[in-house]
Design an enzyme around this catalytic site. Structure first.
Site, PDB file in Angstrom:
ATOM      1  N   VAL A   1      -5.159 -11.769   6.983  1.00 31.69           N
ATOM      2  CA  VAL A   1      -6.034 -12.934   6.763  1.00 31.69           C
ATOM      3  C   VAL A   1      -5.194 -14.204   6.615  1.00 31.69           C
ATOM      4  CG1 VAL A   1      -8.058 -11.843   5.730  1.00 31.69           C
ATOM      5  CG2 VAL A   1      -6.080 -12.338   4.298  1.00 31.69           C
TER       6      VAL A   1
ATOM      7  N   HIS B   1      -6.792   1.736   2.559  1.00 32.33           N
ATOM      8  CA  HIS B   1      -7.881   0.779   2.347  1.00 32.33           C
ATOM      9  C   HIS B   1      -8.940   0.996   3.432  1.00 32.33           C
ATOM     10  CE1 HIS B   1      -5.175  -2.331   4.724  1.00 32.33           C
ATOM     11  NE2 HIS B   1      -5.224  -1.160   5.289  1.00 32.33           N
TER      12      HIS B   1
ATOM     13  N   ALA C   1     -13.349 -11.594   5.815  1.00 22.45           N
ATOM     14  CA  ALA C   1     -13.355 -10.156   5.497  1.00 22.45           C
ATOM     15  C   ALA C   1     -12.995  -9.999   4.030  1.00 22.45           C
ATOM     16  CB  ALA C   1     -12.349  -9.413   6.371  1.00 22.45           C
TER      17      ALA C   1
ATOM     18  N   GLN D   1     -13.579   1.878  -1.892  1.00 24.92           N
ATOM     19  CA  GLN D   1     -13.693   0.449  -1.579  1.00 24.92           C
ATOM     20  C   GLN D   1     -14.945   0.217  -0.749  1.00 24.92           C
ATOM     21  OE1 GLN D   1     -10.053  -0.707   0.497  1.00 24.92           O
ATOM     22  NE2 GLN D   1      -9.074  -1.275  -1.447  1.00 24.92           N
TER      23      GLN D   1
ATOM     24  N   TRP E   1       0.850  -1.195   0.000  1.00 31.41           N
ATOM     25  CA  TRP E   1       0.000   0.000   0.000  1.00 31.41           C
ATOM     26  C   TRP E   1       0.884   1.243   0.000  1.00 31.41           C
ATOM     27  CZ3 TRP E   1      -1.006  -4.343   2.993  1.00 31.41           C
ATOM     28  CH2 TRP E   1      -2.177  -5.026   2.646  1.00 31.41           C
TER      29      TRP E   1
ATOM     30  N   ARG F   1      -4.062   6.065  -2.603  1.00 30.21           N
ATOM     31  CA  ARG F   1      -2.780   5.361  -2.782  1.00 30.21           C
ATOM     32  C   ARG F   1      -1.822   6.213  -3.601  1.00 30.21           C
ATOM     33  NH1 ARG F   1      -4.216  -0.909  -3.118  1.00 30.21           N
ATOM     34  NH2 ARG F   1      -5.711  -0.846  -1.392  1.00 30.21           N
TER      35      ARG F   1
END
Ligand code: YSA
Length: 344
Positions: free
Chosen positions: A259, A176, A312, A216, A152, A202
């Site tokens: 994740v 994000h 998620a 998003q 990112w 970004r």
């Protein structure tokens, strides 16, 4: 004549007048030197007692001022109508339609996404666009100097980016919507299912499918028994409702520090999105990162990862609008070009 009677009679005469000549006659009648009722009253003021003068004087003057003002106004009105008639202005023509504007295509897209998730029982929450390093990175299992931070490219708001030597927390434009996962979990207990629509930033080079400022929608579902199968069902249902039952959806393994396992979701582009496909050299467009929430993320908000689990995801709103409306360059959304905007 009393002042009140003069006032009434003047109003009647004025409304009946329809040219400048009639107005002049009215002026002479009420304000003329000769026998106008008002002139008489004004002249006779000198014979009145001091007390009467005090009462009648200001009222008579005010009426005279008002008569002058009304005559001027009516004259202006009559001249205006006259001019318009002479210029061939047709008062019976219908007026010009005033444009009323409409929601931007991205707002429409976001509303549609909200509607579908609302039908799937997800509530919508929001979070700040200027974030702290803690919520954007640390609490998402991305400590300072972790190589994953390079995923990112970040706009730092203050030059306080934390380094090993300087332990000051930095502020940034969120890269994000994932930090809102943390903010929400800190103040709520599972089970829940939420989405988080929002603007993200970004610091990267733009091209047909990359912007520096885009939108998003984050999703988060946590409970005692939430599995990847639930994720697959929700996401397939979502895309089929958005694009129709025939849409091509591809789940790919991927990596995000917050994740485990991580995956990405691609949507198949139609053959007429040639420009975009040509610039990407692939008929699949990545629209979403996702996965099962990492135990370290649960720990950072005080949940017991042995008791809860969840999925998620974070999807790109512009990318979905591009697929749905066959838009071949993401930079058009913020171009301000009305020829583009007015198509939707
Ligand atoms: C992953 C796992 C989770 O548990 C939750 C969320 C995520 C997503 C993660 N936060 C993220 O931002 N992943 S991402 O960098 O791949 O971006 C997600 C989506 O945003 C992409 O699939 C794409 O649709 C869109 N996107 C990313 N960079 C973009 C962009 N859209 C336009 N311009 C860019 N520069």
């Amino acid at each position: 004549m009393k002042l009140e009677d003069i006032k009434k009679s003047f109003a009647k005469d004025l409304s009946a007048a329809n040219d400048a000549k009639a107005l002049e006659e009215i002026r002479v009648k009420y304000l003329g030197r000769k026998d106008g009722g008002l002139t008489k009253i004004l002249r006779s003021l000198k014979d009145l007692s001091a007390a009467q003068k005090k009462k009648v004087g200001p009222a008579a003057n005010a009426l005279r001022d008002n008569i002058e003002k009304e005559l001027k106004r009516k004259l202006g009105q009559l001249l205006n109508i006259n001019n318009q008639l002479q210029e061939g202005f047709d008062v019976t023509l219908p007026g010009k339609k005033i444009g009323v504007g409409h929601l931007h295509i991205l707002t429409q897209m976001e509303n549609e996404i909200r509607d579908i998730f609302s039908r799937l029982n997800f509530s919508a929450v929001e979070g700040p666009e200027v974030e702290t390093e803690h919520y954007n990175f640390d609490a998402l299992n991305i400590p300072p100097d972790h190589p994953a931070r390079d995923m990112w490219d970040t706009f730092w708001v203050q030059s306080t980016r934390r380094t090993k030597t300087e332990d000051v927390e930095g502020k940034l434009l969120r890269t994000h919507t994932s930090p809102v996962q943390i903010r929400f979990m800190e103040s709520h207990q599972p089970p829940f299912q939420i989405i988080v629509p929002g603007r993200v930033f970004r610091y990267e080079a733009t091209d047909a499918s990359h912007e520096i400022n885009f939108h998003q929608v984050e999703g988060l579902m946590v409970g005692p028994n939430v599995t990847l199968a639930n994720f697959k069902y929700i996401i397939e249902t979502f895309f089929k409702q958005l694009f129709g039952p025939e849409i091509g959806i591809r789940f790919r393994p991927s990596y995000f520090p917050f994740v485990e396992p991580g995956l990405e979701v691609d949507i198949k582009l139609s053959s007429d999105q040639t420009k975009l496909m040509a610039s990407r050299k692939s008929e699949w467009l990545e629209v979403m990162g996702a996965g099962m929430v990492h135990p370290n993320v649960f720990k950072s908000v005080g949940y017991d990862p042995k008791k809860v689990q969840g999925f998620a995801f974070g999807l790109g709103v512009e990318r979905l609008a591009m697929i749905k409306y066959k838009i071949d360059d993401i930079r058009l959304f913020h171009s301000g070009d009305l020829r583009f905007i007015n198509q939707f």
